[in-house]
Design an enzyme around this catalytic site. Sequence first.
Site, PDB file in Angstrom:
ATOM      1  N   SER A 193      -5.976  12.157 -13.319  1.00  0.00           N
ATOM      2  CA  SER A 193      -7.381  11.780 -13.166  1.00  0.00           C
ATOM      3  C   SER A 193      -7.681  10.355 -13.607  1.00  0.00           C
ATOM      4  O   SER A 193      -8.608   9.748 -13.099  1.00  0.00           O
ATOM      5  CB  SER A 193      -8.262  12.771 -13.927  1.00  0.00           C
ATOM      6  OG  SER A 193      -7.770  13.011 -15.222  1.00  0.00           O
TER       7      SER A 193
ATOM      8  N   HIS B 219      -8.468  16.687  -8.733  1.00  0.00           N
ATOM      9  CA  HIS B 219      -8.792  15.454  -7.999  1.00  0.00           C
ATOM     10  C   HIS B 219      -8.153  15.399  -6.616  1.00  0.00           C
ATOM     11  O   HIS B 219      -8.291  14.407  -5.907  1.00  0.00           O
ATOM     12  CB  HIS B 219      -8.377  14.220  -8.800  1.00  0.00           C
ATOM     13  CG  HIS B 219      -9.329  13.891  -9.910  1.00  0.00           C
ATOM     14  ND1 HIS B 219     -10.469  13.163  -9.723  1.00  0.00           N
ATOM     15  CD2 HIS B 219      -9.318  14.237 -11.226  1.00  0.00           C
ATOM     16  CE1 HIS B 219     -11.121  13.040 -10.869  1.00  0.00           C
ATOM     17  NE2 HIS B 219     -10.436  13.685 -11.798  1.00  0.00           N
TER      18      HIS B 219
ATOM     19  N   LYS C 152     -15.932  18.375  -8.228  1.00  0.00           N
ATOM     20  CA  LYS C 152     -15.677  16.981  -7.837  1.00  0.00           C
ATOM     21  C   LYS C 152     -15.988  16.806  -6.346  1.00  0.00           C
ATOM     22  O   LYS C 152     -17.142  16.717  -5.980  1.00  0.00           O
ATOM     23  CB  LYS C 152     -14.255  16.608  -8.227  1.00  0.00           C
ATOM     24  CG  LYS C 152     -14.187  16.486  -9.756  1.00  0.00           C
ATOM     25  CD  LYS C 152     -12.834  16.279 -10.340  1.00  0.00           C
ATOM     26  CE  LYS C 152     -12.981  16.064 -11.845  1.00  0.00           C
ATOM     27  NZ  LYS C 152     -11.948  16.701 -12.638  1.00  0.00           N
TER      28      LYS C 152
END
Length: 395
Positions: free
Chosen positions: A183, A211, A242
């Site tokens: 990340s 991610h 996310k």
Amino acid sequence: MRDADVQWLEGELARLKEEGLYTSIRTIESPIDAWVVIEGRRVLNFCSNNYLGLANHPRLRRAAQEAIDRYGVGPAAVRTIAGTLSLHVELERRLAEFKRAEACITFQSGFKANLATIPALMGRGDVIFSDALNHASIIDACRLSRATVVRYDHIDMADLRRKLAEHAQEAGRKLIVTDGVFSMDGDIAPLPEIVALAQEFGCITLVDDAHGEGVLGEGGRGIVDHFHLHGQVDIEVGTMSKAFGVVGGMVCGKAIVVEWLRQRARPFLFSSAMTVPDVAACIEATRILQESQERVERLWANARSFRAEMQRLGFDTGQSQTPIVPVMLGSAPLAQEFSRRLFQEGVFAQAIGYPTVPRGQARIRVMNSAAHSQEDLEFGLAAFAKVGRALGVIH
Ligand SMILES: *Cc1c(COP(=O)(O)O)cnc(C)c1O
């Protein structure tokens, strides 16, 4: 508790401020989008994990509103007692289909997905091999499991092999755990090599693709799809906080593992289910991803052009292979000053320092998004160039 009992915190907080490690939390007064309002000013948003621009998407907003009208807001129970709504079941079915996985179970967040999964599978006498730069939620989950944790050097397969060999004779279960996309650096775990080592040494594999979800693979199907490793990675942890633009965690993998987690994952048994609007919005986000790859393509095009321009300006953008672009600055006070000046120029990009990244590796992490237009990127680049020159980072 007397005041004197927390006196020591004053010293600790003062020290954080001196070292440039004190986080000033910005309050956002608008929806999360390419531009946000902070302190009454419109600023370019370079630090949300809103990769696909879904956090304020009209379809997600509508889905959440309609679900509230039908189901209310909260589940008022844990999943195993009375908290499983038909919405939860639909989300899990859809996610498994989207990810091309056998089965899926959802959790309240990605952090909880790790806390749920690792201790349910590993215990005392077992060994977990964990990448040195793994996310805090993996580190905490490993500790909670009470297994022995063996850290291997970041993405160093020779080091992992050496450590697997050292523990090869031990009787307990073994797990290799890694972030998919790291990340803070944006580099990608060498998953095919990890899978091969796991097969050789008889380990379970877990990849945390927080991610990579919505970013890597065909249409954002994640790291397992990116490397065409379907059926070969035992557990794929992910987040809907996310790229999906909402909040929530997921675990995809073999049906038998998911079945076990429904019986034994503690945040599933002892913490209330994802809320109605969150689940409905996540279902809509998955639908959007299933319908088109256009957002994922725009994200990557933006990221490529932004990174290339930053490098041309002379910035050190580290090892990233993904839309995460770290701007390496080294000193934490410099990173904080850089961030303050960017803000004056109308760009919101937070400084990141210890303990989120190792000491001496402070940076500004730019998160690219499909929501940014070409003009937005140019605006951001101009601000970086101006501040970079003023602070002597570039020439
Ligand atoms: C962000 C992140 C998480 C936490 O996800 P949340 O849904 O925000 O709790 C877990 N693991 C990794 C690798 C992450 O980057």
